[in-house]
Motif scaffolding. Structure first.
Motif, PDB file in Angstrom:
ATOM      1  N   ASP A  20       0.844  -1.196   0.000  1.00  0.00           N
ATOM      2  CA  ASP A  20       0.000   0.000   0.000  1.00  0.00           C
ATOM      3  C   ASP A  20       0.881   1.248   0.000  1.00  0.00           C
ATOM      4  O   ASP A  20       2.108   1.164  -0.071  1.00  0.00           O
ATOM      5  CB  ASP A  20      -0.966  -0.012   1.191  1.00  0.00           C
ATOM      6  N   GLN A  61       0.319  -5.828   1.273  1.00  0.00           N
ATOM      7  CA  GLN A  61      -1.119  -6.085   1.179  1.00  0.00           C
ATOM      8  C   GLN A  61      -1.412  -7.485   0.647  1.00  0.00           C
ATOM      9  O   GLN A  61      -2.220  -8.189   1.222  1.00  0.00           O
ATOM     10  CB  GLN A  61      -1.780  -5.056   0.252  1.00  0.00           C
ATOM     11  N   GLN A  62      -0.760  -7.849  -0.458  1.00  0.00           N
ATOM     12  CA  GLN A  62      -1.027  -9.135  -1.097  1.00  0.00           C
ATOM     13  C   GLN A  62       0.237  -9.692  -1.718  1.00  0.00           C
ATOM     14  O   GLN A  62       1.125  -8.938  -2.121  1.00  0.00           O
ATOM     15  CB  GLN A  62      -2.076  -8.991  -2.205  1.00  0.00           C
ATOM     16  N   THR A  98      -3.442 -12.617   1.267  1.00  0.00           N
ATOM     17  CA  THR A  98      -3.915 -11.255   1.520  1.00  0.00           C
ATOM     18  C   THR A  98      -3.926 -11.002   3.014  1.00  0.00           C
ATOM     19  O   THR A  98      -4.424 -11.826   3.784  1.00  0.00           O
ATOM     20  CB  THR A  98      -5.339 -11.068   0.955  1.00  0.00           C
ATOM     21  N   THR A 152      -5.258  -8.375   5.943  1.00  0.00           N
ATOM     22  CA  THR A 152      -6.211  -7.305   6.198  1.00  0.00           C
ATOM     23  C   THR A 152      -5.759  -6.496   7.408  1.00  0.00           C
ATOM     24  O   THR A 152      -4.809  -6.869   8.106  1.00  0.00           O
ATOM     25  CB  THR A 152      -7.621  -7.876   6.437  1.00  0.00           C
ATOM     26  N   ALA A 153      -6.453  -5.395   7.658  1.00  0.00           N
ATOM     27  CA  ALA A 153      -6.067  -4.445   8.714  1.00  0.00           C
ATOM     28  C   ALA A 153      -5.918  -5.078  10.100  1.00  0.00           C
ATOM     29  O   ALA A 153      -4.929  -4.827  10.766  1.00  0.00           O
ATOM     30  CB  ALA A 153      -7.045  -3.288   8.761  1.00  0.00           C
ATOM     31  N   ALA A 159     -10.069  -7.029  -3.054  1.00  0.00           N
ATOM     32  CA  ALA A 159      -9.897  -8.185  -2.160  1.00  0.00           C
ATOM     33  C   ALA A 159     -11.225  -8.913  -1.984  1.00  0.00           C
ATOM     34  O   ALA A 159     -11.661  -9.197  -0.881  1.00  0.00           O
ATOM     35  CB  ALA A 159      -9.295  -7.775  -0.824  1.00  0.00           C
ATOM     36  N   ASP A 208     -15.958 -10.786   0.819  1.00  0.00           N
ATOM     37  CA  ASP A 208     -15.223  -9.525   0.900  1.00  0.00           C
ATOM     38  C   ASP A 208     -14.183  -9.713   1.996  1.00  0.00           C
ATOM     39  O   ASP A 208     -14.507  -9.685   3.187  1.00  0.00           O
ATOM     40  CB  ASP A 208     -16.174  -8.369   1.225  1.00  0.00           C
ATOM     41  N   LYS A 211     -11.563  -7.850   2.951  1.00  0.00           N
ATOM     42  CA  LYS A 211     -11.245  -6.688   3.785  1.00  0.00           C
ATOM     43  C   LYS A 211     -12.273  -6.495   4.896  1.00  0.00           C
ATOM     44  O   LYS A 211     -11.913  -6.227   6.036  1.00  0.00           O
ATOM     45  CB  LYS A 211     -11.166  -5.412   2.934  1.00  0.00           C
ATOM     46  N   ARG A 212     -13.550  -6.626   4.546  1.00  0.00           N
ATOM     47  CA  ARG A 212     -14.609  -6.449   5.550  1.00  0.00           C
ATOM     48  C   ARG A 212     -14.915  -7.738   6.293  1.00  0.00           C
ATOM     49  O   ARG A 212     -15.701  -7.740   7.233  1.00  0.00           O
ATOM     50  CB  ARG A 212     -15.884  -5.948   4.889  1.00  0.00           C
ATOM     51  N   GLN A 213     -14.351  -8.854   5.838  1.00  0.00           N
ATOM     52  CA  GLN A 213     -14.602 -10.183   6.391  1.00  0.00           C
ATOM     53  C   GLN A 213     -16.100 -10.487   6.409  1.00  0.00           C
ATOM     54  O   GLN A 213     -16.681 -10.866   7.415  1.00  0.00           O
ATOM     55  CB  GLN A 213     -13.977 -10.321   7.770  1.00  0.00           C
TER      56      GLN A 213
END
Length: 187
Positions: A53, A59-60, A85, A87-88, A144, A169, A171-173
């Motif tokens: 990023d 990130q991936q 991947t 995620t945060a 993602a 999704d 990122k949002r899981q």
């Protein structure tokens, strides 16, 4: 006078023969060129591509045992691709398959044969991992997200869920199952 006509007839026959030979050899060369264009223009072994990023955080990662670019189809074919991947909240997801392809026009990865998405727990955590299996998947790296219209099997701890079609999704899981959903919990 007859010799002139004979010479003229021979010249015409010779000219037609040359035209026939040229047409025949042109067809052969064209067919050979078409076969060659289906060949890859480059190969790769042990592919590893990392995406960071703007802050320099990984990130991936895309890995593959091999890759080949086919210019006739404007695509890159992948052998045993693996996409990892992060995620945060430090959750890591691993998407793998037997084969894959990426179109030159976009960065979507189409995965086929023994596709598996697995959430990987951090070291030291005891939570169960989520595993999703299907035969075909479309993965969009920029978003993602992973989606399929095929049959999926989801394993999480002691539960097994079957469904047709899903969108994940990462990122949002958030997992959205489309239809024919059935879950079985085994203790």
């Amino acid at each position: 006078m007859r010799k002139r006509y004979l010479l003229l007839v021979l010249a015409v026959v010779f000219g037609l023969t040359l035209l026939a030979v040229e047409r025949y050899t042109t067809e052969l060369v064209t067919a050979a060129t078409q076969v060659v264009s289906l060949e890859p223009d480059y190969y790769g072994k042990q592919l590893r591509h990392r995406h960071y990023d703007a802050l320099g955080q990984l990130q991936q990662t895309l890995q593959a045992d091999g890759s080949s670019h086919i210019p006739a189809f404007s695509e890159t074919r992948l052998d045993k691709p693996v996409i990892i991947t992060q995620t945060a909240p430090q959750q890591t997801w691993r998407v793998s398959a037997e084969s894959g392809r990426i179109q030159d026009a976009n960065s979507q990865v189409e995965l086929r044969n023994q596709v598996e998405i697995r959430s990987l727990a951090e070291t030291g955590q005891t939570n169960d991992t989520l595993s999703i299996e299907t035969s075909q998947l479309l993965y969009q790296p920029e978003l993602a997200t992973a989606s399929t219209t095929k049959q999926v099997t989801i394993r999480n701890g002691n539960s097994i869920t079957h469904a047709t079609g899903m969108t994940l999704d990462i990122k949002r899981q958030h997992l959205d199952l489309q239809e024919h959903v059935s879950t079985r919990y085994v203790q």
